[in-house]
Design a protein around this motif. Structure first.
Motif, PDB file in Angstrom:
ATOM      1  N   LEU A  19      12.131  20.796 -72.197  1.00  0.00           N
ATOM      2  CA  LEU A  19      12.754  19.876 -71.251  1.00  0.00           C
ATOM      3  C   LEU A  19      12.007  19.921 -69.919  1.00  0.00           C
ATOM      4  O   LEU A  19      11.754  18.887 -69.301  1.00  0.00           O
ATOM      5  N   CYS A  20      11.629  21.104 -69.481  1.00  0.00           N
ATOM      6  CA  CYS A  20      10.878  21.228 -68.225  1.00  0.00           C
ATOM      7  C   CYS A  20       9.553  20.475 -68.305  1.00  0.00           C
ATOM      8  O   CYS A  20       9.127  19.847 -67.338  1.00  0.00           O
ATOM      9  N   TYR A  21       8.883  20.519 -69.457  1.00  0.00           N
ATOM     10  CA  TYR A  21       7.636  19.775 -69.644  1.00  0.00           C
ATOM     11  C   TYR A  21       7.865  18.279 -69.437  1.00  0.00           C
ATOM     12  O   TYR A  21       6.997  17.570 -68.944  1.00  0.00           O
ATOM     13  N   ALA A  22       9.035  17.789 -69.838  1.00  0.00           N
ATOM     14  CA  ALA A  22       9.310  16.352 -69.816  1.00  0.00           C
ATOM     15  C   ALA A  22       9.684  15.831 -68.429  1.00  0.00           C
ATOM     16  O   ALA A  22       9.672  14.617 -68.213  1.00  0.00           O
ATOM     17  N   LEU A  23       9.985  16.698 -67.496  1.00  0.00           N
ATOM     18  CA  LEU A  23      10.410  16.266 -66.172  1.00  0.00           C
ATOM     19  C   LEU A  23       9.212  15.974 -65.269  1.00  0.00           C
ATOM     20  O   LEU A  23       8.120  16.500 -65.476  1.00  0.00           O
ATOM     21  N   PHE A  82      10.609  24.552 -63.996  1.00  0.00           N
ATOM     22  CA  PHE A  82      10.506  25.905 -64.544  1.00  0.00           C
ATOM     23  C   PHE A  82      11.032  26.932 -63.549  1.00  0.00           C
ATOM     24  O   PHE A  82      11.693  27.892 -63.927  1.00  0.00           O
ATOM     25  N   ASP A  83      10.733  26.729 -62.258  1.00  0.00           N
ATOM     26  CA  ASP A  83      11.240  27.655 -61.245  1.00  0.00           C
ATOM     27  C   ASP A  83      12.764  27.639 -61.196  1.00  0.00           C
ATOM     28  O   ASP A  83      13.391  28.688 -61.088  1.00  0.00           O
ATOM     29  N   ARG A  84      13.346  26.447 -61.282  1.00  0.00           N
ATOM     30  CA  ARG A  84      14.823  26.345 -61.286  1.00  0.00           C
ATOM     31  C   ARG A  84      15.400  26.994 -62.536  1.00  0.00           C
ATOM     32  O   ARG A  84      16.407  27.675 -62.463  1.00  0.00           O
ATOM     33  N   LEU A  85      14.770  26.770 -63.672  1.00  0.00           N
ATOM     34  CA  LEU A  85      15.258  27.366 -64.922  1.00  0.00           C
ATOM     35  C   LEU A  85      15.189  28.895 -64.869  1.00  0.00           C
ATOM     36  O   LEU A  85      16.083  29.581 -65.307  1.00  0.00           O
TER      37      LEU A  85
END
Length: 89
Positions: A74-78, A85-88
């Protein structure tokens, strides 16, 4: 000399890598397995791929993930993947 990593590939893929190397256009799918918190060690690798290797990609990149791997993909898609990635994390 110790190996840095091992490439496991079928005969056709291995032959391609030996003759032409591996470039971002050779990758069309990224599978991301479930792994719980183990994804944290992959964050630096993901950031490198996003900010360097796939940075100017024009062709589709298919993302498949399960559990924590799905959150990584999902991070790749944003739009701002590194910030995602930092937020995750």
């Amino acid at each position: 000399m110790p190996k840095t990593f091992t490439i496991k590939a079928g005969a056709t893929a291995l032959n391609h890598i030996r003759q032409k190397g591996l470039s971002p256009k050779d990758i069309s799918v990224i599978p991301a397995a479930a792994g719980g918190p183990k994804w944290i060690i992959l964050k630096a690798f993901d950031n490198y791929l996003l900010s360097n290797w796939f940075q100017d990609r024009q062709q589709p990149l298919h993302l498949i993930g399960a559990s924590a791997g799905a959150w990584r993909m999902l991070c790749y898609a944003l739009d701002d993947s590194e910030q995602a990635f930092d937020r995750l994390l």
